[in-house]
Every structure is written in C-alpha cells, then in structure tokens.
Motif scaffolding. Structure first.
Motif, PDB file in Angstrom:
ATOM      1  N   LEU A  16       0.771  -1.206   0.112  1.00  0.00           N
ATOM      2  CA  LEU A  16       0.095   0.106   0.032  1.00  0.00           C
ATOM      3  C   LEU A  16       0.973   0.933   0.158  1.00  0.00           C
ATOM      4  CD1 LEU A  16      -2.278  -1.178   2.829  1.00  0.00           C
ATOM      5  CD2 LEU A  16      -2.619  -1.470   0.391  1.00  0.00           C
ATOM      6  N   SER A  18       0.737   5.033   0.701  1.00  0.00           N
ATOM      7  CA  SER A  18      -0.350   5.999   1.404  1.00  0.00           C
ATOM      8  C   SER A  18       0.122   7.255   1.118  1.00  0.00           C
ATOM      9  CB  SER A  18      -0.563   5.580   2.878  1.00  0.00           C
ATOM     10  OG  SER A  18      -1.029   4.398   2.873  1.00  0.00           O
ATOM     11  N   PHE A  41       4.778  10.619   0.975  1.00  0.00           N
ATOM     12  CA  PHE A  41       4.070   9.184   1.034  1.00  0.00           C
ATOM     13  C   PHE A  41       4.817   8.199   1.420  1.00  0.00           C
ATOM     14  CE2 PHE A  41       5.789  10.293  -3.071  1.00  0.00           C
ATOM     15  CZ  PHE A  41       6.775   8.988  -3.577  1.00  0.00           C
ATOM     16  N   LEU A  60      -6.715  10.342   3.042  1.00  0.00           N
ATOM     17  CA  LEU A  60      -5.889   9.852   2.196  1.00  0.00           C
ATOM     18  C   LEU A  60      -6.087   9.177   1.143  1.00  0.00           C
ATOM     19  CD1 LEU A  60      -4.823   7.258   5.328  1.00  0.00           C
ATOM     20  CD2 LEU A  60      -3.675   9.446   4.887  1.00  0.00           C
ATOM     21  N   TRP A  61      -4.974   9.192   0.102  1.00  0.00           N
ATOM     22  CA  TRP A  61      -5.092   8.286  -1.012  1.00  0.00           C
ATOM     23  C   TRP A  61      -4.327   7.107  -0.628  1.00  0.00           C
ATOM     24  CZ3 TRP A  61      -8.639   9.755  -3.691  1.00  0.00           C
ATOM     25  CH2 TRP A  61      -9.068  11.044  -4.039  1.00  0.00           C
ATOM     26  N   VAL A  62      -4.797   6.018  -0.991  1.00  0.00           N
ATOM     27  CA  VAL A  62      -4.012   4.817  -0.745  1.00  0.00           C
ATOM     28  C   VAL A  62      -4.006   3.777  -2.170  1.00  0.00           C
ATOM     29  CG1 VAL A  62      -3.943   2.520   0.643  1.00  0.00           C
ATOM     30  CG2 VAL A  62      -4.674   4.856   1.624  1.00  0.00           C
ATOM     31  N   LYS A  64      -3.185   0.476  -4.003  1.00  0.00           N
ATOM     32  CA  LYS A  64      -3.096  -0.723  -3.556  1.00  0.00           C
ATOM     33  C   LYS A  64      -2.175  -1.499  -4.593  1.00  0.00           C
ATOM     34  CE  LYS A  64      -6.011  -3.495  -1.215  1.00  0.00           C
ATOM     35  NZ  LYS A  64      -7.216  -4.329  -0.901  1.00  0.00           N
TER      36      LYS A  64
END
Length: 172
Positions: A16, A18, A41, A60-62, A64
């Motif tokens: 991930l 983040s 990040f 947050l932007w996460v 994957k």
C-alpha cells in the motif's frame, strides 16, 4: 494496529502506498518508525505487523499494489517500507500529482483506472523509490543494497545494448 497473528495468506500479499492529504500520519513496520506529512508518501506491506495512526482528522489516497506485481518490478520492496518519500519535488511530485489527478477523477465517478494508468502509477512509484535519498539514508539500507540498486538501474537503461556484459556492468 495489526499483530503478527492477524496476517493474511502470503498469496494475498499487497503493498500500500499511502499519501496523506490533510494531516500527518505515523506508521511503524519492520522496526522503522515513519512520520509522513501531506506532500509525502510511504509504502506499507500488508502481511507484516504494523501500527498506523493520525492525531487529527485525515484524508488519504491509498494505492494498492499486488505483491507479485511490485516484486516483479522492484527487488525486495519490503526494504522500502516505512520510509517517507518526498512528493513535493522531482519524480515524487510527478507521482503525487498523478495520484491526486486519478483520485479526483474517481471521486467524480470517472472510470479512469485503465490498465495503462495503473502501469504508469507503478512505474512512477518505482522510479521514486529507486531515486530517493530516503532509501540510501535509511538504517535498513546498506552499501550492498545501494550497489545492487545502481546495478539494476544500469542494466535496465542498457538492456537493448547487445554489448552489455558482466564486465561492462561491473565497470559502470
């Protein structure tokens, strides 16, 4: 917080990325403690125990990334976990801006996650990790890892060169 007993099956390994948008986050994994502010990040590995926290409301932007996909492109990606990367300048700014643009499109209901977008995000992230001073300055990174990283970069840049040989790589 995730303890070691809560880890998923290793076939489901995920990484991930983040990107905090509103306030700082704290992330601990693999004996490293990272503080990540908006404009930065970090990378997390889903199968390892971790602690994740923030003291204020956050957004947050996460991103994957399936473990096998990242491992195919980046040798031992766990060496980059819990390190803070700069998203305000250079290639890090390009990566952060692209994540923000894609995320904004998703918030508006746009279907932008075409495979090409995913591949571009992956390539930008890998470029950020390979060129970040955070990697070479980290306690978990040694001279051997730095040399290996430089070797891999040289080989990738010169794959089309038919004269590429172990001797030429060692000299470079």
């Amino acid at each position: 917080r995730r303890s070691s007993g809560e880890s998923a099956d290793s076939r489901d390994e995920q990484f991930l990325v983040s990107l905090p948008r509103q306030s700082d986050i704290r992330f601990c994994q693999m004996g490293r403690d990272a503080h990540c502010a908006p404009g930065q990040f970090l990378l997390e590995r889903s199968l390892d125990p971790y602690e994740f926290s923030h003291s204020r409301d956050n957004n947050l932007w996460v991103l994957k990334i399936p473990g096998p996909l990242l491992r195919h492109r980046l040798r031992h990606p766990e060496r980059f976990c819990a390190l803070t990367f700069d998203g305000s300048s250079g290639i890090g700014a390009l990566f952060s801006s692209y994540v923000n643009a894609v995320g904004s499109q998703l918030e508006q209901g746009q279907e932008v996650l075409h495979p090409l977008v995913g591949q571009q995000l992956l390539e930008l992230f890998v470029a950020c990790t390979e060129n970040s001073p955070a990697v070479l300055d980290s306690p978990g990174s040694g001279v051997r890892a730095a040399h290996l990283q430089r070797i891999e970069q040289h080989v990738r840049r010169n794959l089309a060169d038919t004269a590429l040989s172990p001797e030429q790589i060692a000299q470079a």
